[in-house]
Design an enzyme around this catalytic site. Structure first.
Site, mmCIF file in Angstrom:
data_model
loop_
_atom_site.group_PDB
_atom_site.id
_atom_site.type_symbol
_atom_site.label_atom_id
_atom_site.label_comp_id
_atom_site.label_asym_id
_atom_site.label_seq_id
_atom_site.Cartn_x
_atom_site.Cartn_y
_atom_site.Cartn_z
ATOM 1 N N LYS A 37 25.226 50.111 73.559
ATOM 2 C CA LYS A 37 26.271 50.766 72.783
ATOM 3 C C LYS A 37 26.560 49.982 71.504
ATOM 4 C CE LYS A 37 28.674 52.733 76.797
ATOM 5 N NZ LYS A 37 29.934 52.725 77.593
ATOM 6 N N VAL A 38 27.011 50.726 70.492
ATOM 7 C CA VAL A 38 27.423 50.125 69.223
ATOM 8 C C VAL A 38 28.889 50.468 68.998
ATOM 9 C CG1 VAL A 38 26.998 49.951 66.752
ATOM 10 C CG2 VAL A 38 25.092 50.397 68.317
ATOM 11 N N ASP A 151 9.181 50.657 64.990
ATOM 12 C CA ASP A 151 10.041 51.751 65.450
ATOM 13 C C ASP A 151 10.752 52.410 64.265
ATOM 14 O OD1 ASP A 151 11.052 53.468 67.356
ATOM 15 O OD2 ASP A 151 12.730 52.169 67.909
#
Length: 546
Positions: A37-38, A151
């Protein structure tokens, strides 16, 4: 780990993070990813409070200590305007948290499907910024290490309040030797389906061209306004990259461009953008461009688009709408830029015998068909197209449906009006024609001509190449101070007509003077005569031309 000492100055206490996130309040969550999570929060620092993003490691998603430290080592060493800035980190027991600058607008993937919230110009700037960031990683100037991101995707391109692109999420990156044409690493393929280089997925063979492929997918994603993959019933059902490649190859881009985006585009901007995107996603690595070339092409695409945007600020929109509404056949347009594109390319108005266009300064040019403005007793009309067998010495393909033929045989006149022309602009009037026989540009057209109110005839000037195979010669210059002005020009054929010399006339062209004042010098070095732009010059140089 001894290397940790190199980064101790970045470490902060857990209590500061708990305070900033209100003890990891779910309401503070601004994103989720493969790392965890951020959270958003205001961090109190000695120099003052600052809004930041906290990324909390969640080992259940497969990442751990290696990815955590890789992020710290990469971002502390590689600093660039288009890379997200790592500010601090925290290790407290099993908790591992990274602290970044806050990108207030979130990730690029949130805006893909709305052509109005992020315009084509904004998308170009975002892509250009992201390309600059990746170019910096691939070709570092002061280090012997090259970073391969592994990525690259729209979700990993963050946007600050000024829409500046920031590459993020370096936990999967690999480092290899720099200052080499090729960097190859053997690695288990990691990345996001659809974005990942097929050769890397199939062979585990990683190179900087793998990032280039992923970036090319991002470019198509930005163009098409959608992610490169599709899920059905929770399972991956489609990857669109192959389809996008085919559409480019078959010139069917209109089928995939986001609705509402095409109307904003300069055609040249689209052409250069789509061409470099296509090159990026080539199956063969050797055919893919370097990031340096990608940056160059994106800058060119942006420059062309900004030229169109700047033009939109200069023009009188109501006047352009009045012109376009007279087009034959009628044209439909949505965005302001689409209307400008129509006029930059040019269109027929009124009865189809007037051609109107604008230049990049917003100044109107006008071409009148000879059949519309030439008057005389013996004028012959012919259709545009391949000439009859007896006339094969003239290529009469014209923008107009008809042209006038063999007007040497009699006196004739031309009536020109200045309707649609831009006010306070100096224009040059040209006659556009073709010689039959051995004549080619530059050539001399032996006519005498004068304005209706003049007492004496002038000698026509040297002609030079115009549209396709036609040539043109200057007649008069004037400054358009009035809404409309009618000019009558009388032509007198020479006393002796060269044997078998005939002319085809396309019409009269009126264009802003600044566009062609150096045309004589530019014509293959054959003519270098410096002319006074404010006078009817044929009188001064008529003797010289003869």
């Amino acid at each position: 780990m001894s290397f940790m000492k190199d980064f101790e100055h970045l470490q902060i206490q857990m209590k500061d993070i708990v305070s900033a996130t209100n003890n990891f309040d779910p309401a503070k969550v601004i994103g989720r990813g493969g790392f965890g999570k951020v959270y958003k929060g205001e961090l109190s620092l000695p120099e003052g409070p600052i809004m930041v993003a906290f990324k909390q490691l969640d080992r259940r998603f497969g990442q751990g200590n290696i990815e955590f430290w890789k992020e710290i080592m990469t971002l502390s060493k590689y600093k660039h305007e288009n890379l997200i800035t790592l500010m601090h980190y925290c290790i407290d027991g099993n908790e591992m948290i990274l602290v970044y600058e806050y990108a207030s607008r979130g990730s690029l993937d949130r805006y893909l499907s709305d052509a109005n919230s992020v315009t084509w110009t904004q998308r170009l700037r975002i892509c250009d910024g992201a390309a600059r960031g990746l170019h910096f990683l691939h070709d570092p100037m002061e280090t012997q290490q090259r970073v391969l991101h592994r990525d690259i995707k729209s979700a990993n391109i963050l946007l600050d309040e000024n829409w500046t692109a920031k590459l993020s999420d370096f936990g999967l990156s690999k480092v290899g030797p720099a200052n080499q044409e090729h960097t190859y690493l053997i690695s288990n393929a990691i990345g996001t389906l659809g974005y990942c280089d097929p050769l890397y997925s199939e062979l585990g063979f990683l190179s900087k061209e793998s990032d280039v492929y992923s970036f090319g997918v991002v470019l198509f994603v930005v163009l098409c306004g959608r992610l490169c993959f599709e899920y059905t019933n929770g399972e991956l059902s489609n990857i669109f990259v192959s389809k996008w490649r085919r559409c480019y190859e078959q010139k069917r881009l209109d089928e995939i461009i986001l609705v509402g985006l095409k109307e904003q585009m300069d055609q040249g901007s689209l052409n250069s953008f789509s061409a470099i995107a296509y090159q990026c996603v080539k199956r063969t690595r050797e055919e893919r461009p370097t990031m340096a070339k990608i940056v160059k092409e994106l800058e060119f695409s942006l420059e062309q688009q900004e030229n169109l945007d700047n033009l939109a600020k200069k023009v009188d929109l109501d006047e352009l709408i009045r012109i376009v509404d007279l087009a034959l056949p009628p044209v439909s347009y949505g965005a302001r830029n689409q209307l400008l594109v129509f006029l930059l390319e040019g269109l027929f108005v009124e009865d189809g015998e007037t051609w109107i266009s604008i230049n990049m300064k917003g100044e109107v040019s006008k071409v009148l068909s000879a059949t519309k403005c030439f008057y005389g007793d013996k004028l012959e009309t012919k259709n545009t197209g391949p000439p009859p067998m007896s006339d094969t010495t003239i290529n009469t393909r014209s923008r107009f449906a008809q042209y006038l033929w063999n007007v040497y045989s009699n006196r004739f006149r031309v009536e020109v009006n200045t309707q649609f022309l831009s006010p306070h602009v100096t224009y040059t009037i040209y006659i556009v024609f073709q010689h039959c026989g051995h004549f080619s540009a530059p050539c001399y057209i032996p006519f005498l001509y004068k304005l209706e109110e003049e007492l004496h005839y002038s000698t026509s000037c040297i002609a030079y190449e115009s549209h396709k195979t036609w040539v043109m010669t200057k007649l008069y210059r004037f400054t358009n101070y009035h809404d409309q002005r009618n000019l009558n020009i009388e032509f007198l054929p020479p006393e002796q007509i060269p044997f078998n010399d005939m002319l085809a006339f396309q019409g009269i062209e009126i264009r802003p003077t600044r566009n062609d004042e150096d045309a004589y010098e530019k014509h293959k070095g054959k003519i270098k005569i410096h002319l006074n732009l404010e006078r009817n010059l044929s009188q001064d140089f008529g003797y010289f031309i003869k």
